[in-house]
Scaffold this motif. Structure first.
Motif, short mmCIF file in Angstrom:
data_model
loop_
_atom_site.label_atom_id
_atom_site.label_comp_id
_atom_site.label_asym_id
_atom_site.label_seq_id
_atom_site.Cartn_x
_atom_site.Cartn_y
_atom_site.Cartn_z
N TYR A 96 8.23 9.12 -1.68
CA TYR A 96 7.55 7.86 -1.96
C TYR A 96 6.12 8.11 -2.42
O TYR A 96 5.66 7.51 -3.41
N LEU A 112 8.89 -1.66 -3.47
CA LEU A 112 9.84 -0.99 -2.58
C LEU A 112 10.89 -2.01 -2.17
O LEU A 112 10.58 -3.02 -1.51
N TYR A 127 6.09 1.75 3.22
CA TYR A 127 5.16 0.87 2.51
C TYR A 127 3.75 0.98 3.07
O TYR A 127 2.77 1.10 2.32
N LEU A 131 -0.08 1.49 1.38
CA LEU A 131 -0.61 0.14 1.19
C LEU A 131 -2.11 0.12 0.89
O LEU A 131 -2.57 -0.57 -0.02
N VAL A 136 1.11 -1.40 -4.79
CA VAL A 136 2.44 -1.33 -4.19
C VAL A 136 2.80 -2.69 -3.59
O VAL A 136 1.95 -3.42 -3.08
N ILE A 138 6.32 -4.88 -1.48
CA ILE A 138 7.53 -4.68 -0.69
C ILE A 138 8.40 -5.94 -0.72
O ILE A 138 7.89 -7.06 -0.77
#
Length: 291
Positions: A96, A112, A127, A131, A136, A138
């Motif tokens: 990731y 994600l 995540y 973060l 990013v 989720i």
């Protein structure tokens, strides 16, 4: 080929960009030409072999570079089990970080995805590991009973949420059993986002929910993007974009299309959706946009 097999092939042809990165880039470019951004996903889930995980990670790296080279307006969307979540948390964390780092350095946002309930905690930990560095988001699934707590915690931490209804089969002790219950919870979670989050994504094909979201946004004026799956309600995406709303299409590609097609059937209601999406796809194709 069985009747189910024919239906799956039809859906794969309408809902998927194709098997190659170039197919996804082409479909995304056509969406872009109508003011609609793309979220590109490489198909594949529940990967239990290191070789398959390594292949997925390398494919995403190539995808990131091709998005940058092509200049299209697109994010990427990855699944925890593509990163190795079913192999080990350390493997998933490293993969990731690698994908997000490359995407971030190329100015590309990374979503994600959320999978079955057994991966929820791992997904949230992944995540949170990236973060604070930004770029990013989720996915949160409204059909899970725990999602209110998860969403509130993520929003308080400054996370960006893509809210979906969810399409995995779960026991009733973990998930709402009916569509009406799931929709009601979706509305509750959406209202929380409007009250407490400056930026988020409403991912649904439900016209009543979309209308509700637009009414809420007249009061809250949030940075909202409306997202749908490629090929399901493209005309509605086009309408949203033309009337000034942010719109995005989820564009999957790859060879592993069977589980995707089956999950979409389970989520949306089988043949009526297929027939409607085929009709709407043809209407859009006539105007020169993505199928």
């Amino acid at each position: 080929m069985t009747l189910n097999g024919v239906a799956e092939r039809l859906m794969a042809g309408r809902w998927l960009a194709g098997e190659r990165i170039g197919d996804a880039i082409g479909v995304s470019r056509r969406f872009n030409s109508h003011g609609i951004s793309a979220m590109i996903n490489y198909l594949g889930e529940s990967l239990a072999e290191r070789s398959a995980v390594d292949c997925a990670v390398k494919t995403y790296a190539r995808l990131i570079r091709e998005i940058k080279r092509s200049g299209i307006r697109a994010s990427i969307s990855i699944k925890p089990t593509q990163l190795g979540a079913s192999i080990g948390k350390g493997v998933a964390l490293r993969n990731y970080a690698s994908i997000v780092g490359l995407a971030r350095s190329n100015g590309i946002f990374t979503w994600l995805d959320m999978e079955e309930h057994r991966y929820v905690d791992t997904t949230i930990r992944l995540y949170r590991s990236q973060l604070k560095r930004g770029a990013v988001g989720i996915c949160i699934q409204a059909y899970l009973r725990r999602s209110a707590s998860d969403l509130e915690s993520i929003v308080r931490s400054g996370g960006v949420v893509r809210l979906v209804k969810g399409a995995y089969g779960e026991p009733s002790r973990l998930a709402y059993a009916t569509r009406d219950e799931t929709t009601a919870n979706y509305s509750r979670l959406m209202a929380y986002l409007f009250r407490h989050s400056p930026r988020f994504m409403i991912a649904t094909h439900d016209p009543a929910v979309i209308a509700e979201a637009q009414e809420l946004n007249r009061s809250y004026r949030r940075d909202v993007t409306y997202a749908m799956l490629n090929g399901i309600r493209n005309r509605e995406l086009l309408r949203l974009a033309e009337t000034g709303s942010k719109a995005a299409a989820y564009v999957p590609f790859g060879e592993q299309w069977i589980s995707y097609a089956l999950r979409r059937l389970r989520e949306e209601g089988n043949l009526p959706l297929l027939l409607r999406s085929l009709f709407e796809s043809q209407r859009l194709r006539g105007r020169g946009t993505a199928h």
